[in-house]
Enzyme design. Sequence first.
Site, PDB file in Angstrom:
ATOM      1  N   ASP A 147       1.455  11.672  49.988  1.00 53.96           N
ATOM      2  CA  ASP A 147       0.087  11.687  50.511  1.00 53.96           C
ATOM      3  C   ASP A 147      -0.691  10.637  49.722  1.00 53.96           C
ATOM      4  O   ASP A 147      -0.889  10.770  48.512  1.00 53.96           O
ATOM      5  CB  ASP A 147      -0.506  13.088  50.289  1.00 53.96           C
ATOM      6  CG  ASP A 147      -1.990  13.189  50.655  1.00 53.96           C
ATOM      7  OD1 ASP A 147      -2.600  12.169  51.023  1.00 53.96           O
ATOM      8  OD2 ASP A 147      -2.527  14.315  50.553  1.00 53.96           O
TER       9      ASP A 147
ATOM     10  N   TRP B  37      -4.717  19.264  46.562  1.00 56.00           N
ATOM     11  CA  TRP B  37      -4.141  18.833  47.843  1.00 56.00           C
ATOM     12  C   TRP B  37      -2.631  18.993  47.834  1.00 56.00           C
ATOM     13  O   TRP B  37      -2.040  19.386  48.845  1.00 56.00           O
ATOM     14  CB  TRP B  37      -4.561  17.397  48.165  1.00 56.00           C
ATOM     15  CG  TRP B  37      -6.039  17.300  48.352  1.00 56.00           C
ATOM     16  CD1 TRP B  37      -6.927  16.650  47.547  1.00 56.00           C
ATOM     17  CD2 TRP B  37      -6.822  17.921  49.384  1.00 56.00           C
ATOM     18  NE1 TRP B  37      -8.200  16.824  48.026  1.00 56.00           N
ATOM     19  CE2 TRP B  37      -8.173  17.604  49.151  1.00 56.00           C
ATOM     20  CE3 TRP B  37      -6.510  18.718  50.482  1.00 56.00           C
ATOM     21  CZ2 TRP B  37      -9.206  18.041  49.974  1.00 56.00           C
ATOM     22  CZ3 TRP B  37      -7.543  19.161  51.304  1.00 56.00           C
ATOM     23  CH2 TRP B  37      -8.865  18.822  51.048  1.00 56.00           C
TER      24      TRP B  37
ATOM     25  N   LYS C  68     -11.213   7.882  53.567  1.00 54.25           N
ATOM     26  CA  LYS C  68     -11.594   7.541  52.196  1.00 54.25           C
ATOM     27  C   LYS C  68     -11.646   6.026  52.012  1.00 54.25           C
ATOM     28  O   LYS C  68     -12.668   5.468  51.679  1.00 54.25           O
ATOM     29  CB  LYS C  68     -10.620   8.182  51.223  1.00 54.25           C
ATOM     30  CG  LYS C  68     -10.745   9.690  51.318  1.00 54.25           C
ATOM     31  CD  LYS C  68      -9.617  10.437  50.712  1.00 54.25           C
ATOM     32  CE  LYS C  68      -9.690  11.889  51.099  1.00 54.25           C
ATOM     33  NZ  LYS C  68     -10.925  12.567  50.704  1.00 54.25           N
TER      34      LYS C  68
HETATM   35  C1  LIG Z   1      -5.316  13.533  48.695  1.00 54.14           C
HETATM   36  C2  LIG Z   1      -5.876  14.254  49.874  1.00 54.14           C
HETATM   37  N1  LIG Z   1      -5.054  14.837  50.751  1.00 54.14           N
HETATM   38  C3  LIG Z   1      -5.513  15.488  51.825  1.00 54.14           C
HETATM   39  C4  LIG Z   1      -6.864  15.595  52.079  1.00 54.14           C
HETATM   40  C5  LIG Z   1      -7.318  16.337  53.298  1.00 54.14           C
HETATM   41  O1  LIG Z   1      -7.644  15.436  54.280  1.00 54.14           O
HETATM   42  P1  LIG Z   1      -8.179  15.888  55.717  1.00 54.14           P
HETATM   43  O2  LIG Z   1      -9.554  16.409  55.518  1.00 54.14           O
HETATM   44  O3  LIG Z   1      -8.115  14.613  56.511  1.00 54.14           O
HETATM   45  O4  LIG Z   1      -7.257  16.917  56.243  1.00 54.14           O
HETATM   46  C6  LIG Z   1      -7.765  14.977  51.187  1.00 54.14           C
HETATM   47  C7  LIG Z   1      -9.213  14.954  51.338  1.00 54.14           C
HETATM   48  O5  LIG Z   1     -10.005  15.356  51.952  1.00 54.14           O
HETATM   49  C8  LIG Z   1      -7.254  14.320  50.064  1.00 54.14           C
HETATM   50  O6  LIG Z   1      -8.077  13.750  49.181  1.00 54.14           O
END
Ligand SMILES: Cc1ncc(COP(=O)(O)O)c(C=O)c1O
Length: 360
Positions: free
Chosen positions: A171, A101, A195
């Site tokens: 994040d 991520w 989550k």
């Molecule tokens: C740490 C982290 N950042 C970003 C995301 C992406 O999130 P989204 O699907 O809401 O864009 C996720 C998981 O899906 C994640 O675990």
Amino acid sequence: MSRVYNFSAGPAVLPEQVLKELAEEMMDYRGCGMSVMEMSHRSPEFQQIIDEAEQDLRDLMNIPDNYKVLFLQGGASQQFAMIPMNLMKNGVADYIVTGQWAKKAYQEAQKYGKVNKIASSEDKTFSYIPDCSNLDISPDADYVYICENNTIYGTKFKTLPNTKGKTLVADVSSCFLSEPVDVSKYGIIYGGVQKNIGPAGMVIVIIREDLITGDVLPGTPTMLTYKTHADAGSLYNTPNAYCIYVCGKVFKWLKSMGGLEEMKRRNEEKAKILYDFLDESKLFKGTVEPESRSLMNVPFVTGDKDLDAKFVTEAKAAGFVNLKGHRTVGGMRASIYNAMPKEGVEALVAFMKKFEEENA
Ligand SMILES: Cc1ncc(COP(=O)(O)O)c(C=O)c1O
């Protein structure tokens, strides 16, 4: 009704009490004769829902008055672009890459300016958090970026990086509200709510007011400008109203449980049960350096792909679902967010012990 123990990394388990309240209020939200899904986002009833949600989050996290709370769409991934578009005044940012991520955010930011990877743990498959006490921070960096809890690899920053005075952007998707945080140490804290908080489809952005200037990169869409949403109280356009309502309920649940100090105590207790077992097991082993272990996402392997697959299948049949590791890592991963009860972790460990005996 039969509920499983859901170890999904997200969308993930929600508190049963919240689910029951949602069901009770589905047909008739407090005498309105309609559900929150059917309600105008401009109605007084919804205004009260969003106002209370914001206030409860402020209470839980002790958010200082000079921070705005924004409920936005586009998930956490949209922030990968929105952050550089809004913050890159010098066109420079420093990224600490500790997993997929963070890497995605780092790659996206490259579209908008000069982006430096100032630390990484990719050399050991992201199984640790690098020492960030004295990094080579760029003198003209607009911000330093981290992914505080790495959902896929199961690592967590135990101390924040020394940004040498630069704005920290984090994040926190997979550790949101899992323990107390000092908001004043960050310029932006953001996370997808699917989550640890609510249903998918929304991101909460907690942003220091001086970063909301409206002075954004040329071509930045109105919808991707923080000022648009800050000025409109997250109601510039139709928000993810039902999601805000569910998150608000989870905030109230967290308050009733004793707040974030108590969640930290519970999360440490739950994670210890699993890590202690992994440390003594002859079959299963954790994949993360002990000092970097996440309280939320616990990856583990047997070392044998076929046995991993057998475990996942048998666990599912026994009511322990979504234990398969991320497709890029393999093995298993148990996500044990706030709403996973201690009994769920104890039952999982008992099942793992039995599996170990049977497959020794
Ligand atoms: C740490 C982290 N950042 C970003 C995301 C992406 O999130 P989204 O699907 O809401 O864009 C996720 C998981 O899906 C994640 O675990």
